[in-house]
Write a protein that holds these residues in place. Structure first.
Motif, PDB file in Angstrom:
ATOM      1  N   LEU A   1      43.819  29.973  40.604  1.00 27.93           N
ATOM      2  CA  LEU A   1      44.348  30.926  41.568  1.00 27.93           C
ATOM      3  C   LEU A   1      43.222  31.581  42.365  1.00 27.93           C
ATOM      4  N   ASP A   2      43.516  31.953  43.622  1.00 31.70           N
ATOM      5  CA  ASP A   2      42.525  32.729  44.366  1.00 31.70           C
ATOM      6  C   ASP A   2      42.446  34.121  43.747  1.00 31.70           C
ATOM      7  N   GLU A   3      41.424  34.870  44.132  1.00 33.60           N
ATOM      8  CA  GLU A   3      41.130  36.135  43.451  1.00 33.60           C
ATOM      9  C   GLU A   3      42.287  37.126  43.519  1.00 33.60           C
ATOM     10  N   LYS A   4      42.914  37.253  44.672  1.00 35.48           N
ATOM     11  CA  LYS A   4      44.011  38.213  44.808  1.00 35.48           C
ATOM     12  C   LYS A   4      45.191  37.833  43.929  1.00 35.48           C
ATOM     13  N   ARG A   5      45.585  36.562  43.980  1.00 32.23           N
ATOM     14  CA  ARG A   5      46.729  36.113  43.174  1.00 32.23           C
ATOM     15  C   ARG A   5      46.402  36.181  41.683  1.00 32.23           C
ATOM     16  N   LEU A   6      45.163  35.898  41.325  1.00 26.65           N
ATOM     17  CA  LEU A   6      44.770  35.964  39.921  1.00 26.65           C
ATOM     18  C   LEU A   6      44.858  37.395  39.412  1.00 26.65           C
ATOM     19  N   ALA A   7      44.346  38.345  40.197  1.00 24.64           N
ATOM     20  CA  ALA A   7      44.400  39.758  39.794  1.00 24.64           C
ATOM     21  C   ALA A   7      45.843  40.221  39.621  1.00 24.64           C
ATOM     22  N   GLN A   8      46.707  39.793  40.505  1.00 32.88           N
ATOM     23  CA  GLN A   8      48.119  40.155  40.395  1.00 32.88           C
ATOM     24  C   GLN A   8      48.765  39.511  39.175  1.00 32.88           C
ATOM     25  N   ALA A   9      48.388  38.269  38.887  1.00 37.20           N
ATOM     26  CA  ALA A   9      49.016  37.528  37.792  1.00 37.20           C
ATOM     27  C   ALA A   9      48.665  38.093  36.421  1.00 37.20           C
ATOM     28  N   ILE A  10      47.463  38.650  36.278  1.00 40.26           N
ATOM     29  CA  ILE A  10      47.077  39.180  34.967  1.00 40.26           C
ATOM     30  C   ILE A  10      47.378  40.665  34.831  1.00 40.26           C
ATOM     31  N   ASP A  11      47.783  41.291  35.943  1.00 37.24           N
ATOM     32  CA  ASP A  11      48.095  42.726  35.896  1.00 37.24           C
ATOM     33  C   ASP A  11      49.254  42.970  34.929  1.00 37.24           C
ATOM     34  N   GLY A  12      49.087  43.915  34.045  1.00 37.60           N
ATOM     35  CA  GLY A  12      50.124  44.225  33.058  1.00 37.60           C
ATOM     36  C   GLY A  12      49.847  43.666  31.688  1.00 37.60           C
ATOM     37  N   HIS A  13      49.002  42.643  31.596  1.00 35.57           N
ATOM     38  CA  HIS A  13      48.646  42.099  30.285  1.00 35.57           C
ATOM     39  C   HIS A  13      47.753  43.091  29.536  1.00 35.57           C
ATOM     40  N   ARG A  14      47.961  43.177  28.233  1.00 31.44           N
ATOM     41  CA  ARG A  14      47.173  44.106  27.414  1.00 31.44           C
ATOM     42  C   ARG A  14      45.689  43.772  27.471  1.00 31.44           C
ATOM     43  N   ALA A  15      45.351  42.481  27.343  1.00 33.96           N
ATOM     44  CA  ALA A  15      43.948  42.070  27.310  1.00 33.96           C
ATOM     45  C   ALA A  15      43.829  40.662  27.872  1.00 33.96           C
ATOM     46  N   VAL A  16      42.793  40.439  28.672  1.00 25.60           N
ATOM     47  CA  VAL A  16      42.558  39.131  29.287  1.00 25.60           C
ATOM     48  C   VAL A  16      41.074  38.825  29.245  1.00 25.60           C
ATOM     49  N   VAL A  17      40.741  37.576  28.913  1.00 23.05           N
ATOM     50  CA  VAL A  17      39.373  37.077  29.026  1.00 23.05           C
ATOM     51  C   VAL A  17      39.408  35.824  29.883  1.00 23.05           C
ATOM     52  N   LEU A  18      38.537  35.778  30.871  1.00 21.91           N
ATOM     53  CA  LEU A  18      38.430  34.633  31.771  1.00 21.91           C
ATOM     54  C   LEU A  18      37.233  33.779  31.396  1.00 21.91           C
ATOM     55  N   ILE A  19      37.424  32.480  31.358  1.00 20.59           N
ATOM     56  CA  ILE A  19      36.320  31.538  31.201  1.00 20.59           C
ATOM     57  C   ILE A  19      36.099  30.879  32.555  1.00 20.59           C
ATOM     58  N   ASN A  20      34.879  31.026  33.075  1.00 21.18           N
ATOM     59  CA  ASN A  20      34.494  30.476  34.376  1.00 21.18           C
ATOM     60  C   ASN A  20      35.255  31.097  35.546  1.00 21.18           C
ATOM     61  N   ARG A  21      35.560  32.359  35.441  1.00 15.07           N
ATOM     62  CA  ARG A  21      36.003  33.185  36.555  1.00 15.07           C
ATOM     63  C   ARG A  21      35.523  34.600  36.289  1.00 15.07           C
ATOM     64  N   VAL A  22      35.391  35.378  37.345  1.00 16.25           N
ATOM     65  CA  VAL A  22      34.928  36.754  37.201  1.00 16.25           C
ATOM     66  C   VAL A  22      35.835  37.664  38.016  1.00 16.25           C
ATOM     67  N   LEU A  23      36.318  38.723  37.369  1.00 17.55           N
ATOM     68  CA  LEU A  23      37.043  39.796  38.026  1.00 17.55           C
ATOM     69  C   LEU A  23      36.416  41.114  37.582  1.00 17.55           C
ATOM     70  N   PRO A  24      36.755  42.229  38.223  1.00 14.40           N
ATOM     71  CA  PRO A  24      36.224  43.516  37.757  1.00 14.40           C
ATOM     72  C   PRO A  24      36.491  43.716  36.271  1.00 14.40           C
ATOM     73  N   LYS A  25      35.529  44.313  35.562  1.00 14.61           N
ATOM     74  CA  LYS A  25      35.593  44.405  34.103  1.00 14.61           C
ATOM     75  C   LYS A  25      36.799  45.173  33.600  1.00 14.61           C
ATOM     76  N   ARG A  26      37.341  46.064  34.410  1.00 18.37           N
ATOM     77  CA  ARG A  26      38.534  46.797  33.971  1.00 18.37           C
ATOM     78  C   ARG A  26      39.737  45.854  33.880  1.00 18.37           C
ATOM     79  N   ALA A  27      39.712  44.766  34.652  1.00 21.71           N
ATOM     80  CA  ALA A  27      40.840  43.827  34.671  1.00 21.71           C
ATOM     81  C   ALA A  27      40.729  42.766  33.593  1.00 21.71           C
ATOM     82  N   ALA A  28      39.503  42.290  33.330  1.00 18.44           N
ATOM     83  CA  ALA A  28      39.339  41.185  32.380  1.00 18.44           C
ATOM     84  C   ALA A  28      37.885  41.060  31.961  1.00 18.44           C
ATOM     85  N   GLY A  29      37.691  40.627  30.720  1.00 16.99           N
ATOM     86  CA  GLY A  29      36.367  40.201  30.302  1.00 16.99           C
ATOM     87  C   GLY A  29      36.109  38.808  30.851  1.00 16.99           C
ATOM     88  N   SER A  30      34.867  38.406  30.912  1.00 19.36           N
ATOM     89  CA  SER A  30      34.557  37.084  31.469  1.00 19.36           C
ATOM     90  C   SER A  30      33.401  36.427  30.728  1.00 19.36           C
TER      91      SER A  30
END
Length: 334
Positions: free
Chosen positions: A134-163
């Motif tokens: 997903l592009d960055e905007k759609r990815l941020a929207q898709a994970i919004d609401g999840h308790r915890a998310v870790v991305l492998i080979n993607r980076v988002l702001p740390k408040r949204a997901a670990g990477s």
């Protein structure tokens, strides 16, 4: 103790009635919280065994606001890169009491969105998302609401997901430097999916190394990240008559497909064209000649991602981002 024969699973109320105590007493005894005499405790335990009572884990987890289920989402389960990551994640999840659910999105960004939405509805405690398309905007929207998310080979702001990011830019840079040192000057790139963040990083490393030596990329061929994509990329090179002496491939599967076409055309590897891959899947060391590639400890990567996810589930954001340097594995194709 009045134990009746019944066909449905026993409930805590059934145990309480048969043992002639309150449901609260049964709960306290079965959870080891005390508050009952030894005679009552024994009666409750014997009744629970007689009724084959099993605690309702779902209800318990719901009260605790936990499902004890985590998920890992991969672009393509057929790609040998991802099962090793899944195995590493499983090795870390089970001792922590979590069940790991694996989701395959078959390189489809829309399906990736759908899966993430479904996992949110199913109340999973956390998600590891590998190589999100997903592009960055759609990815941020898709994970919004999840308790915890870790991305492998993607980076988002740390408040949204670990990477956890593999430094493919540095890895491919090192590959190209070595090939230029051998006298290679005409490079092709089989670039993999256009939506791949890692593919973009690979290309940056390739172009940066070439530019330092006053060179430019001779040809770039988009490709699906599988053997079929590699075969098509090799055929395109042949059809275009590209005058190259090295091809850097997005992953090992593409590289092996390219190698098959070059061999059919009697093009010698590496004498005429050097070929490199990425990921160091098992096949890379078995083809002839063996494939030069970038190695990542994939099982360790999955375990690391799961430990980061478990920390984020518990609110321990001790690590937000990790960058892993891949190892250059030089073999016969260069």
């Amino acid at each position: 103790m009045d134990v009746k024969t019944q066909t449905r699973p026993a409930t805590i109320t059934d145990v309480a009635e048969a043992a002639r105590v309150s449901p609260m007493t049964v709960s306290r005894v079965l959870n080891g919280r005390g508050g009952a005499s030894e005679e009552t405790r024994q009666r409750v335990l014997e009744t629970a065994v007689a009724l084959n009572y099993r605690p309702n884990a779902f209800a318990k987890n719901l009260r605790n606001d936990r499902s004890k289920i985590v998920a890992i989402v991969v672009p393509d389960i057929v790609n040998p890169f991802f099962p090793e990551i899944i195995r590493g994640a499983e090795l870390a999840a089970r001792p922590a009491g979590y069940t790991l659910l694996t989701c395959n999105v078959v390189e489809d960004p829309a399906r990736e969105e759908e899966v993430l939405r479904t996992l949110l509805e199913k109340r999973v405690d956390g998600v590891i998302l590998c190589s999100a398309r997903l592009d960055e905007k759609r990815l941020a929207q898709a994970i919004d609401g999840h308790r915890a998310v870790v991305l492998i080979n993607r980076v988002l702001p740390k408040r949204a997901a670990g990477s956890i990011e593999i430094d493919y830019r540095a890895g491919v840079d090192a590959i190209v430097e070595q090939l230029i040192a051998q006298g290679r000057t005409r490079f092709a790139y089989a670039s993999g999916p256009a939506t791949s963040y890692g593919g973009h990083k690979r290309r940056l490393g390739l172009v940066a190394a070439l530019e330092r030596h006053g060179l430019a990329l001779a040809i770039e061929i988009p490709s699906t990240p599988d053997l079929a994509g590699g075969i098509e990329a090799g055929q395109q090179l042949v059809r275009k008559g590209a005058a190259i002496d090295a091809i850097v491939c997005y992953n090992d599967l593409i590289a092996v497909g390219v190698m098959g076409v070059l061999k059919e055309q009697q093009i010698a590897i590496p004498a005429d064209i050097a070929v490199t891959g990425c990921d160091d899947i098992l096949l890379a060391g078995l083809v002839s000649p063996p494939l030069t590639t970038l190695r990542v400890a994939k099982e360790d990567l999955g375990e690391l991602a799961m430990r980061m996810l478990l920390d984020r589930i518990e609110g321990r954001h001790t690590q937000h981002g990790i960058v892993i340097e891949p190892d250059l594995i030089v073999r016969g194709t260069t």
